[in-house]
Motif scaffolding. Structure first.
Motif, short mmCIF file in Angstrom:
data_model
loop_
_atom_site.label_atom_id
_atom_site.label_comp_id
_atom_site.label_asym_id
_atom_site.label_seq_id
_atom_site.Cartn_x
_atom_site.Cartn_y
_atom_site.Cartn_z
N UNK A 155 11.75 -4.75 65.19
CA UNK A 155 11.09 -4.73 63.88
C UNK A 155 10.62 -6.13 63.49
N UNK A 156 11.45 -7.12 63.75
CA UNK A 156 11.06 -8.50 63.41
C UNK A 156 9.88 -8.96 64.27
N UNK A 157 9.90 -8.58 65.54
CA UNK A 157 8.81 -8.96 66.43
C UNK A 157 7.49 -8.38 65.93
N UNK A 158 7.52 -7.11 65.51
CA UNK A 158 6.31 -6.49 64.97
C UNK A 158 5.87 -7.15 63.67
N UNK A 159 6.83 -7.50 62.84
CA UNK A 159 6.51 -8.14 61.55
C UNK A 159 5.89 -9.52 61.74
N UNK A 160 6.11 -10.15 62.88
CA UNK A 160 5.58 -11.48 63.14
C UNK A 160 4.07 -11.48 63.31
N UNK A 161 3.50 -10.30 63.60
CA UNK A 161 2.07 -10.21 63.83
C UNK A 161 1.65 -10.48 65.26
N UNK A 163 2.73 -8.75 67.80
CA UNK A 163 2.75 -7.48 68.51
C UNK A 163 2.12 -6.40 67.63
N UNK A 164 1.65 -5.35 68.29
CA UNK A 164 1.20 -4.15 67.61
C UNK A 164 2.02 -2.97 68.11
N UNK A 165 2.36 -2.04 67.23
CA UNK A 165 3.07 -0.84 67.64
C UNK A 165 2.07 0.10 68.32
N UNK A 166 2.36 0.45 69.58
CA UNK A 166 1.44 1.29 70.36
C UNK A 166 1.89 2.74 70.45
N UNK A 167 3.19 2.97 70.50
CA UNK A 167 3.70 4.35 70.61
C UNK A 167 5.19 4.35 70.36
N UNK A 168 5.72 5.53 70.04
CA UNK A 168 7.15 5.71 69.85
C UNK A 168 7.51 7.13 70.29
N UNK A 169 8.58 7.27 71.04
CA UNK A 169 8.98 8.56 71.56
C UNK A 169 10.51 8.69 71.52
N UNK A 170 10.98 9.94 71.44
CA UNK A 170 12.40 10.25 71.58
C UNK A 170 12.54 11.28 72.70
N UNK A 171 13.58 11.12 73.50
CA UNK A 171 13.85 12.10 74.55
C UNK A 171 15.34 12.07 74.87
N UNK A 172 15.76 12.99 75.71
CA UNK A 172 17.16 13.05 76.11
C UNK A 172 17.25 13.14 77.64
N UNK A 173 18.20 12.42 78.19
CA UNK A 173 18.41 12.39 79.63
C UNK A 173 19.64 13.21 79.99
N UNK A 174 19.51 14.22 80.84
CA UNK A 174 20.70 14.95 81.29
C UNK A 174 21.58 14.04 82.16
N UNK A 175 22.86 14.06 81.90
CA UNK A 175 23.81 13.25 82.66
C UNK A 175 24.95 14.15 83.12
N UNK A 176 25.29 14.07 84.39
CA UNK A 176 26.39 14.87 84.92
C UNK A 176 27.38 13.97 85.66
#
Length: 234
Positions: A155-161, A163-176
Motif C-alpha cells: 500500500x505504501x509503495x502504491x501511495x508513493x506514486x 507504482x500503479x496497481x495493475x491487477x488483484x486476484x484471490x485464489x486457493x491452492x489445494x494442499x495435501x
C-alpha cells in the motif's frame, strides 16, 4: 471474502500467465526457494530468462546443484539486490515478501523498483491469514503480523506514486499431506526457518493436524492474495 467461492488453482503459473505475457521476458524472483515456478515458466517459454535470489544458504546450494538453461541463482535478499538498475521486465515474490524483515520491506520494494524497467511488473503472491491449515501453522509460526505488514508495505509503495496497481486476484491452492510425518518434513523441519518446537508444542500441532486426516491423508486449501504492480513512468 467467501473463500468457499475462490478460484482453485493448483499451478499458479496459469494465473501469472493470464495477467502478464511471459514470452521473452527477463524475470527476477526474490526468495525463489527451489524455483519450481521459474523452472516451469522457462519450460513453457524458451525465450525467457530467470534470475533467482535466495537467502537460505542450504536451498541456494541445492539450486546451484540443479542448474537449468536460462536460469541463474544469486545468494542475496530482496532488500539488497546486487544487480544494475532496469534489468528486468517482471519481478516475482511468491510467498516471500512477508519473510523480509519488517524494517526492510519498504527498502526491498524500492530495490525491486530499481531493477525493473519502466512499465515492468511486480507480481506479489501472499498467503492469507485464514483457513484450517493456518490454524495449525499459527501454533508454532504465527504470521498474522508479518502478512499484514507485507500488504501495508505494498500500500505504501502504491501511495508513493512510483507504482500503479495493475491487477488483484484471490485464489486457493489445494494442499495435501500424506500423514503427519509428511507435514513435519515440509512444514516443520525446514532449512529456511528455525522452528524450535518443544515436545509439548509438537504434540499440540500433531493433535490439531490429526483432526483433518482421512483415508487419503489431510487435505487443505491455502487461500492466496495476488497483487500485480506496474512500475510507473513515461
Amino acid at each position: 471474502m467467501d473463500w468457499s467461492q475462490a478460484r482453485i488453482e493448483r499451478d499458479e503459473l496459469n494465473l501469472l500467465a493470464e495477467l502478464v505475457p511471459l514470452a521473452g521476458l527477463q524475470v527476477i524472483e526474490l526468495g525463489c526457494g527451489s524455483a519450481r515456478l521459474a523452472r516451469d515458466l522457462l519450460a513453457r517459454h524458451p525465450d525467457a530468462r530467470v534470475t533467482g535470489l535466495e537467502v537460505d544458504a542450504i536451498q541456494h546450494a541445492r539450486n546451484l546443484a540443479a542448474p537449468a538453461e536460462r536460469l541463474s541463482f544469486i545468494a542475496a535478499g530482496a532488500e539488497a539486490i546486487p544487480l544494475p538498475e532496469a534489468q528486468f521486465d517482471l519481478a516475482l515474490m511468491l510467498k516471500s515478501l512477508h519473510h523480509v524483515p519488517l524494517a526492510l520491506m519498504d527498502q526491498a520494494l524500492r530495490e525491486v523498483h530499481r531493477v525493473l524497467r519502466t512499465g515492468g511488473h511486480l507480481y506479489v503472491s501472499e498467503p492469507v491469514y485464514a483457513g484450517a491449515l493456518n490454524q495449525i501453522t499459527r501454533l508454532y509460526n504465527d504470521e498474522g503480523a508479518v502478512r499484514a505488514a507485507a500488504q501495508a508495505a505494498l500500500d505504501r509503495a502504491l501511495a508513493s506514486g512510483q507504482w500503479e496497481a495493475a491487477a488483484e486476484r484471490h485464489f486457493a491452492v489445494p494442499v495435501r499431506y500424506a500423514d503427519f510425518a509428511d507435514f513435519e518434513r515440509r512444514m516443520l523441519d525446514v532449512t529456511y526457518a528455525e522452528r524450535h518446537l518443544d515436545d509439548d508444542l509438537r504434540e499440540q500441532v500433531r493433535a490439531r493436524f490429526a483432526a483433518h486426516v482421512g483415508p487419503e491423508g489431510a487435505h487443505f486449501q491455502r487461500p492466496m492474495h495476488v497483487r500485480l504492480l506496474r512500475k510507473a513512468g513515461a
